[in-house]
Design a protein around this motif. Structure first.
Motif, PDB file in Angstrom:
ATOM      1  N   GLY A  47       0.817  -1.204   0.000  1.00 46.46           N
ATOM      2  CA  GLY A  47       0.000   0.000   0.000  1.00 46.46           C
ATOM      3  C   GLY A  47       0.853   1.256   0.000  1.00 46.46           C
ATOM      4  O   GLY A  47       2.060   1.208  -0.212  1.00 46.46           O
ATOM      5  N   SER A  81      -2.497  -4.603   0.084  1.00 48.58           N
ATOM      6  CA  SER A  81      -2.895  -3.792   1.228  1.00 48.58           C
ATOM      7  C   SER A  81      -3.254  -2.396   0.767  1.00 48.58           C
ATOM      8  O   SER A  81      -2.507  -1.777  -0.002  1.00 48.58           O
ATOM      9  CB  SER A  81      -1.745  -3.727   2.239  1.00 48.58           C
ATOM     10  N   SER A  82      -4.412  -1.890   1.192  1.00 48.72           N
ATOM     11  CA  SER A  82      -4.819  -0.503   0.928  1.00 48.72           C
ATOM     12  C   SER A  82      -4.797  -0.204  -0.571  1.00 48.72           C
ATOM     13  O   SER A  82      -5.552  -0.820  -1.329  1.00 48.72           O
ATOM     14  CB  SER A  82      -3.910   0.439   1.720  1.00 48.72           C
ATOM     15  N   ALA A 132      -4.322  -3.273  -2.457  1.00 50.26           N
ATOM     16  CA  ALA A 132      -5.537  -4.089  -2.488  1.00 50.26           C
ATOM     17  C   ALA A 132      -6.517  -3.551  -3.517  1.00 50.26           C
ATOM     18  O   ALA A 132      -7.194  -4.326  -4.211  1.00 50.26           O
ATOM     19  CB  ALA A 132      -6.177  -4.123  -1.106  1.00 50.26           C
ATOM     20  N   GLU A 133      -6.616  -2.223  -3.631  1.00 52.19           N
ATOM     21  CA  GLU A 133      -7.505  -1.630  -4.640  1.00 52.19           C
ATOM     22  C   GLU A 133      -7.080  -2.062  -6.046  1.00 52.19           C
ATOM     23  O   GLU A 133      -7.910  -2.433  -6.882  1.00 52.19           O
ATOM     24  CB  GLU A 133      -7.496  -0.112  -4.520  1.00 52.19           C
ATOM     25  N   SER A 173      -7.219  -9.507   0.551  1.00 56.52           N
ATOM     26  CA  SER A 173      -7.329  -8.040   0.547  1.00 56.52           C
ATOM     27  C   SER A 173      -7.353  -7.464   1.949  1.00 56.52           C
ATOM     28  O   SER A 173      -8.159  -7.875   2.795  1.00 56.52           O
ATOM     29  CB  SER A 173      -8.611  -7.628  -0.196  1.00 56.52           C
ATOM     30  N   GLY A 184      -9.367  -3.030   1.044  1.00 55.52           N
ATOM     31  CA  GLY A 184      -9.417  -2.674  -0.373  1.00 55.52           C
ATOM     32  C   GLY A 184     -10.834  -2.426  -0.854  1.00 55.52           C
ATOM     33  O   GLY A 184     -11.812  -2.606  -0.120  1.00 55.52           O
ATOM     34  N   HIS A 209     -11.380  -5.657   6.913  1.00 56.97           N
ATOM     35  CA  HIS A 209     -11.793  -4.259   6.773  1.00 56.97           C
ATOM     36  C   HIS A 209     -12.405  -3.768   8.080  1.00 56.97           C
ATOM     37  O   HIS A 209     -13.097  -4.510   8.777  1.00 56.97           O
ATOM     38  CB  HIS A 209     -12.826  -4.123   5.647  1.00 56.97           C
ATOM     39  N   VAL A 215     -10.774   4.067   2.658  1.00 58.19           N
ATOM     40  CA  VAL A 215     -11.345   3.135   1.683  1.00 58.19           C
ATOM     41  C   VAL A 215     -12.656   2.612   2.261  1.00 58.19           C
ATOM     42  O   VAL A 215     -12.658   2.042   3.348  1.00 58.19           O
ATOM     43  CB  VAL A 215     -10.375   1.961   1.400  1.00 58.19           C
ATOM     44  N   SER A 219     -15.164  -3.983   0.938  1.00 59.48           N
ATOM     45  CA  SER A 219     -15.172  -5.422   1.229  1.00 59.48           C
ATOM     46  C   SER A 219     -16.564  -5.978   1.480  1.00 59.48           C
ATOM     47  O   SER A 219     -16.913  -7.059   0.978  1.00 59.48           O
ATOM     48  CB  SER A 219     -14.280  -5.706   2.442  1.00 59.48           C
ATOM     49  N   SER A 231      -5.528  -2.123   7.348  1.00 57.82           N
ATOM     50  CA  SER A 231      -4.714  -2.416   6.159  1.00 57.82           C
ATOM     51  C   SER A 231      -3.366  -3.025   6.522  1.00 57.82           C
ATOM     52  O   SER A 231      -2.636  -3.487   5.643  1.00 57.82           O
ATOM     53  CB  SER A 231      -4.497  -1.142   5.327  1.00 57.82           C
TER      54      SER A 231
END
Length: 299
Positions: free
Chosen positions: A68, A155-156, A159-160, A189, A192, A212, A219, A242, A269
């Motif tokens: 991330g 991560s973060s 993850a996106e 994830s 994310g 999450h 996010v 999520s 994250s």
């Protein structure tokens, strides 16, 4: 008597070894990190740091993880993720931690950055990620990996990128067929989100592991604006987090493991070391044993 005690100790040691399971228990030492260049873009060498179980000659499952940092910072040398890579490698996985183009170093990624630019950022990061996976896929023999068992995670911001690459490929790539021979076994994830869960169909419904916080301030946990920007701001962009993705996977009858942290913010994250045994158990049961699991854990 000494011989009897020695025999009992040997027998006990053998029973302990037999009780240990590959992909769940730490059975191997880890080879020194091996850094490979998977692509060169805009004059920048993009690398993948590979961690592999020592002494293993057969093909191993592969985990590719993306750090991330808001698309403006971060590194595959992040100590948390290096620790994760070594833990996974000790269980029998090959793990790749990747670098990618950090396009928001100068502009940031908040409410003052235009929504179309955010989408473009997701697209470039998703492309870098899939190029890294593609590099490993094409060099499967060299790196002794099992092309049929590829787990991807992030991560973060990472993850996106990963979630969008897997669940929204038609929104991310001009030609998603470029990666059509790559089959992803599972997604991991940490805080994310994706651009639009409505585009997640049966073909893309890869089993997922999600962490999450319900009050994530950057996010969205469910469906909300990225960074909770007001609709008058340039960076106003609705994302599906999520919870929304999990609801879609349930609708599509796919497996998932969802850790929902009440009142937690974006700190979720970080790598969830405490819960990794359950993560590895889910991967073994779903990927290797072909079980279907739909589980939500509230914390």
């Amino acid at each position: 008597m000494k011989q009897l005690i020695f025999f009992i100790l040997i027998l006990f040691s053998l029973q302990v070894v037999e009780a240990q399971e590959k992909y769940l228990d730490s059975l191997y030492k880890v080879e020194p990190v091996n850094t490979e260049v998977y692509a060169e873009k805009e004059g920048e060498k993009l690398v993948i740091d590979l961690y592999r179980p020592a002494g293993v000659q057969e093909k191993t499952p592969l985990i590719v993880f993306m750090h991330g940092g808001g698309f403006s910072g971060g590194s595959p040398k992040n100590p948390q993720e290096v620790k994760f890579a070594k833990i996974a490698a000790s269980k029998g996985y090959t793990v790749g931690l990747i670098s990618y183009r950090l396009k928001r170093k100068e502009t940031g990624f908040g409410c003052d950055y235009i929504a179309s630019g955010k989408i473009e950022t997701f697209q470039m990061a998703a492309e870098d990620f899939m190029d890294a996976v593609n590099f490993m896929h094409k060099n499967a023999e060299k790196f002794k990996i099992d092309k049929d068992k590829i787990i991807v995670g992030g991560s973060s911001a990472g993850a996106e990128a990963v979630l969008n690459a897997v669940y929204n490929p038609d929104l991310m790539f001009d030609n998603s067929e470029k990666y059509s021979d790559i089959e992803i076994s599972a997604v991991f994830s940490l805080a994310g989100a994706i651009v639009d869960a409505r585009y997640l169909g049966k073909e893309q419904a890869v089993p997922g592991i999600f962490f999450h916080g319900t009050d994530d301030n950057l996010v969205p946990y469910a469906t909300a604006p990225h960074h909770y920007c007001e609709n008058s701001k340039p960076g106003y962009l609705i994302l599906d987090g999520s919870k929304t993705i999990v609801e879609k996977l349930k609708e599509l009858d796919s497996s998932f493991l969802f850790y929902s942290f009440k009142d937690a913010r974006h700190e979720i994250s970080g790598m969830p070391f405490e819960d990794l045994p359950e993560v590895f158990s889910f991967m073994k049961r779903v990927i290797f044993e072909k079980n279907k699991i739909q589980s939500v854990v509230y914390k």
